[in-house]
Write a protein that holds these residues in place. Structure first.
Motif, PDB file in Angstrom:
ATOM      1  N   UNK A 176       9.632  -7.450   1.218  1.00  0.00           N
ATOM      2  CA  UNK A 176       9.027  -6.456   2.075  1.00  0.00           C
ATOM      3  C   UNK A 176       8.151  -5.531   1.231  1.00  0.00           C
ATOM      4  N   UNK A 177       6.964  -5.264   1.703  1.00  0.00           N
ATOM      5  CA  UNK A 177       6.084  -4.343   0.996  1.00  0.00           C
ATOM      6  C   UNK A 177       6.090  -2.997   1.699  1.00  0.00           C
ATOM      7  N   UNK A 178       5.854  -1.950   0.928  1.00  0.00           N
ATOM      8  CA  UNK A 178       5.834  -0.603   1.471  1.00  0.00           C
ATOM      9  C   UNK A 178       4.513  -0.277   2.145  1.00  0.00           C
ATOM     10  N   UNK A 179       4.443   0.908   2.735  1.00  0.00           N
ATOM     11  CA  UNK A 179       3.256   1.299   3.490  1.00  0.00           C
ATOM     12  C   UNK A 179       2.038   1.607   2.632  1.00  0.00           C
ATOM     13  N   UNK A 180       2.193   1.716   1.339  1.00  0.00           N
ATOM     14  CA  UNK A 180       1.073   2.081   0.470  1.00  0.00           C
ATOM     15  C   UNK A 180       0.395   0.905  -0.214  1.00  0.00           C
ATOM     16  N   UNK A 181       0.915  -0.287  -0.038  1.00  0.00           N
ATOM     17  CA  UNK A 181       0.373  -1.440  -0.758  1.00  0.00           C
ATOM     18  C   UNK A 181      -1.125  -1.617  -0.502  1.00  0.00           C
ATOM     19  N   UNK A 182      -1.552  -1.621   0.735  1.00  0.00           N
ATOM     20  CA  UNK A 182      -2.970  -1.808   1.062  1.00  0.00           C
ATOM     21  C   UNK A 182      -3.849  -0.723   0.466  1.00  0.00           C
ATOM     22  N   UNK A 183      -3.380   0.516   0.545  1.00  0.00           N
ATOM     23  CA  UNK A 183      -4.129   1.634  -0.036  1.00  0.00           C
ATOM     24  C   UNK A 183      -4.290   1.461  -1.542  1.00  0.00           C
ATOM     25  N   UNK A 184      -3.212   1.111  -2.224  1.00  0.00           N
ATOM     26  CA  UNK A 184      -3.250   0.959  -3.676  1.00  0.00           C
ATOM     27  C   UNK A 184      -4.069  -0.255  -4.103  1.00  0.00           C
ATOM     28  N   UNK A 185      -4.030  -1.322  -3.315  1.00  0.00           N
ATOM     29  CA  UNK A 185      -4.885  -2.478  -3.609  1.00  0.00           C
ATOM     30  C   UNK A 185      -6.359  -2.091  -3.492  1.00  0.00           C
ATOM     31  N   UNK A 186      -6.699  -1.318  -2.467  1.00  0.00           N
ATOM     32  CA  UNK A 186      -8.085  -0.861  -2.297  1.00  0.00           C
ATOM     33  C   UNK A 186      -8.510   0.051  -3.437  1.00  0.00           C
ATOM     34  N   UNK A 187      -7.620   0.905  -3.872  1.00  0.00           N
ATOM     35  CA  UNK A 187      -7.909   1.785  -5.005  1.00  0.00           C
ATOM     36  C   UNK A 187      -8.173   0.954  -6.264  1.00  0.00           C
ATOM     37  N   UNK A 188      -7.379  -0.105  -6.444  1.00  0.00           N
ATOM     38  CA  UNK A 188      -7.580  -1.012  -7.578  1.00  0.00           C
ATOM     39  C   UNK A 188      -8.924  -1.715  -7.520  1.00  0.00           C
ATOM     40  N   UNK A 189      -9.361  -2.100  -6.319  1.00  0.00           N
ATOM     41  CA  UNK A 189     -10.682  -2.735  -6.163  1.00  0.00           C
ATOM     42  C   UNK A 189     -11.798  -1.775  -6.565  1.00  0.00           C
ATOM     43  N   UNK A 190     -11.651  -0.502  -6.191  1.00  0.00           N
ATOM     44  CA  UNK A 190     -12.658   0.485  -6.592  1.00  0.00           C
ATOM     45  C   UNK A 190     -12.673   0.665  -8.105  1.00  0.00           C
ATOM     46  N   UNK A 191     -11.495   0.695  -8.707  1.00  0.00           N
ATOM     47  CA  UNK A 191     -11.421   0.789 -10.169  1.00  0.00           C
ATOM     48  C   UNK A 191     -12.179  -0.357 -10.822  1.00  0.00           C
ATOM     49  N   UNK A 192     -11.927  -1.568 -10.353  1.00  0.00           N
ATOM     50  CA  UNK A 192     -12.538  -2.753 -10.964  1.00  0.00           C
ATOM     51  C   UNK A 192     -14.059  -2.738 -10.843  1.00  0.00           C
ATOM     52  N   UNK A 193     -14.593  -2.127  -9.799  1.00  0.00           N
ATOM     53  CA  UNK A 193     -16.051  -2.020  -9.671  1.00  0.00           C
ATOM     54  C   UNK A 193     -16.626  -1.174 -10.811  1.00  0.00           C
ATOM     55  N   UNK A 194     -15.962  -0.110 -11.160  1.00  0.00           N
ATOM     56  CA  UNK A 194     -16.403   0.707 -12.290  1.00  0.00           C
ATOM     57  C   UNK A 194     -16.249  -0.062 -13.601  1.00  0.00           C
ATOM     58  N   UNK A 195     -15.107  -0.740 -13.745  1.00  0.00           N
ATOM     59  CA  UNK A 195     -14.845  -1.488 -14.974  1.00  0.00           C
ATOM     60  C   UNK A 195     -15.865  -2.598 -15.169  1.00  0.00           C
TER      61      UNK A 195
END
Length: 122
Positions: free
Chosen positions: A1-20
């Motif tokens: 089971x995944x928590x309610x923040x998984x999608x938000x944190x995945x999206x945040x990671x995608x934004x990070x990778x764009x900068x990287x």
């Protein structure tokens, strides 16, 4: 089971990778911290691995081994803060941080009936 923040944190990671990808790792405006009252040897390491598996890069992981979070949060001054204990959420919100309660974790396993304080009505 995944928590309610998984999608938000995945999206945040995608934004990070764009900068990287543009060579802006140090210039990335997204700084992430894992601040846990647990020790690294306990489930704190598991949380770090989970966040990484969701594609979120953690800039700093701080394992407090029971020490209070308040003084550290006062220095970090996070824009967004999530915790499974309302005590920490309320403390962060008093600092002006957007703080949200995550209703998961060991602190949510209540073995007694919670009492309701009526001091606000007095």
């Amino acid at each position: 089971m995944t928590g309610p923040l998984k999608g938000f944190l995945e999206s945040l990671g995608k934004m990070q990778r764009k900068f990287y990808a543009k060579g802006l790792r140090l210039g990335c405006p997204i700084r992430t911290y894992l601040v846990t009252a647990r020790s690294a040897a306990s489930s704190g390491t598991r949380a770090l691995k989970t966040l990484r598996s969701w594609g979120l890069e953690i800039d700093e992981a701080l394992f407090l081994a029971g020490a209070p979070k308040g003084p550290l949060l006062d220095k970090i001054r996070p824009h967004i803060f999530f915790d499974d204990q309302m005590f920490h959420v309320q403390g962060a919100s008093r600092m002006g941080t957007v703080a949200a309660h995550v209703p998961y974790g060991i602190a949510q396993k209540v073995t007694h009936k919670p009492s309701i304080s009526n001091t606000a009505a007095k």
